[in-house]
Scaffold this active site. Structure first.
Site, mmCIF file in Angstrom:
data_model
loop_
_atom_site.group_PDB
_atom_site.id
_atom_site.type_symbol
_atom_site.label_atom_id
_atom_site.label_comp_id
_atom_site.label_asym_id
_atom_site.label_seq_id
_atom_site.Cartn_x
_atom_site.Cartn_y
_atom_site.Cartn_z
ATOM 1 N N ARG A 46 3.233 9.156 5.694
ATOM 2 C CA ARG A 46 2.382 7.970 5.836
ATOM 3 C C ARG A 46 2.694 7.190 7.105
ATOM 4 N NH1 ARG A 46 2.038 5.489 -0.197
ATOM 5 N NH2 ARG A 46 1.112 7.283 -1.214
ATOM 6 N N ASP A 152 -4.082 -8.089 -4.777
ATOM 7 C CA ASP A 152 -3.249 -6.942 -4.402
ATOM 8 C C ASP A 152 -2.488 -7.355 -3.145
ATOM 9 O OD1 ASP A 152 -3.453 -3.731 -5.291
ATOM 10 O OD2 ASP A 152 -2.583 -4.064 -3.311
#
Ligand code: SAM
Length: 279
Positions: A46, A152
């Protein structure tokens, strides 16, 4: 089993133990997410994307960047890269069935104010599923004071939720009646959440580890598939804080692999991964 130097030989960027420990420590401190050695390849995969975007030549340079004046600007990118955002419409469908039954109870009680919180909402499929359930269960919901807060830590996910557009295949799990009533087809195999859903849902960025600005108490909290990434002390503090922001007999839904045993005694178990606040 390959040693880290052997693994590095086949890689574009050298990723030493020290660099992994630094990044995992920072991620844990800022998000609560525990990155064990088993997550090392995931972290590499990532973050190499981020290294390439920044035209950096090594993880050492990336760690230096995170220790420079650029820290505040870079931190959100690190956070967005390490979060796992897997979600789906009507995921763990029994929670929505239960919410539907609870709505019938609220109607009987003559309740007219509702506050729901999707506390790790990812790209928005969870709060929009909550909104569809409320609209189906309470057809006159526009005459209620009903709101769904969707939060979030990941700014990319919040942007998706706010945009409210998904691929047509994403909504396959949505019951046909809800698709027909609340989801609009767009060109190019895309769909859009209808205004009736959008009016109920508000997206905000919120880190579950930091302070929470909400003042009112929640009737329902969805905290699903996020604490699996946290350690036990972090879960204990989090569920205690969640109980504090809930109505006395409010409902808590957690993820399929999670339970509150040994974490908090402020909830009683009502059914599979469904809890009620009791103290
Ligand atoms: C696997 S997804 C779960 C989404 C949804 N609740 C569901 O069950 O389908 C986990 C989400 O938790 C979010 N998350 C991780 N750490 C967080 C934190 N400290 N505060 C708020 N959200 C966090 C991630 O960004 C991610 O979108």
């Amino acid at each position: 089993m390959l040693s880290s130097s052997q693994t590095n030989e086949a890689r574009d960027f050298v990723f030493t133990d020290k660099e992994f420990r630094f990044l995992a420590g920072l991620a844990n401190q800022k998000t609560g997410i525990v990155l064990t050695e088993q997550k090392r390849d995931m972290v590499y995969g990532r973050l190499t994307r981020r290294l390439r975007a920044l035209r950096l030549r090594s993880f050492a340079e990336y760690c230096d960047l995170l220790q420079s004046d650029a820290f505040e600007d870079e931190l959100p990118h690190l956070v967005n890269a390490i979060t796992t955002n897997l979600t789906g419409f009507f995921r763990e469908a029994h929670h929505f069935d239960h919410l539907h039954e609870q709505a019938a109870e609220w109607k009987r009680q003559g309740k007219k104010r509702l506050r729901l919180w999707s506390s790790a909402c990812s790209s928005g499929m969870e709060p929009y599923s909550m909104a569809m359930t409320l609209r189906q269960s309470i057809p006159d919901i526009d005459s209620w004071d009903a709101k769904i807060l969707a939060t979030d830590i990941d700014s990319n996910m919040l942007a998706k939720g706010t945009a409210g557009e998904y691929g047509a295949s994403d909504v396959e799990q949505v019951p046909p009646a809800c698709q027909k009533a609340f989801i609009e087809p767009l060109a190019g195999g895309r769909v859009s959440m209808g205004d009736e859903l959008r009016r109920l849902v508000t997206f905000r960025q919120l880190n579950l580890l930091e302070s929470w600005p909400m003042r009112g108490k929640f009737d329902v909290v969805f905290c699903r598939n996020v604490v699996i990434y946290f350690d036990k002390p972090t879960k204990e503090v989090l569920f205690d804080r969640i109980a504090d922001v809930m109505e006395p007999r409010g409902l808590l839904y957690i993820g399929h692999s999670e339970n509150l045993h040994g974490i908090t005694d402020r909830f009683e178990l009502l059914g599979r991964t469904i809890y009620r606040r009791i103290r």
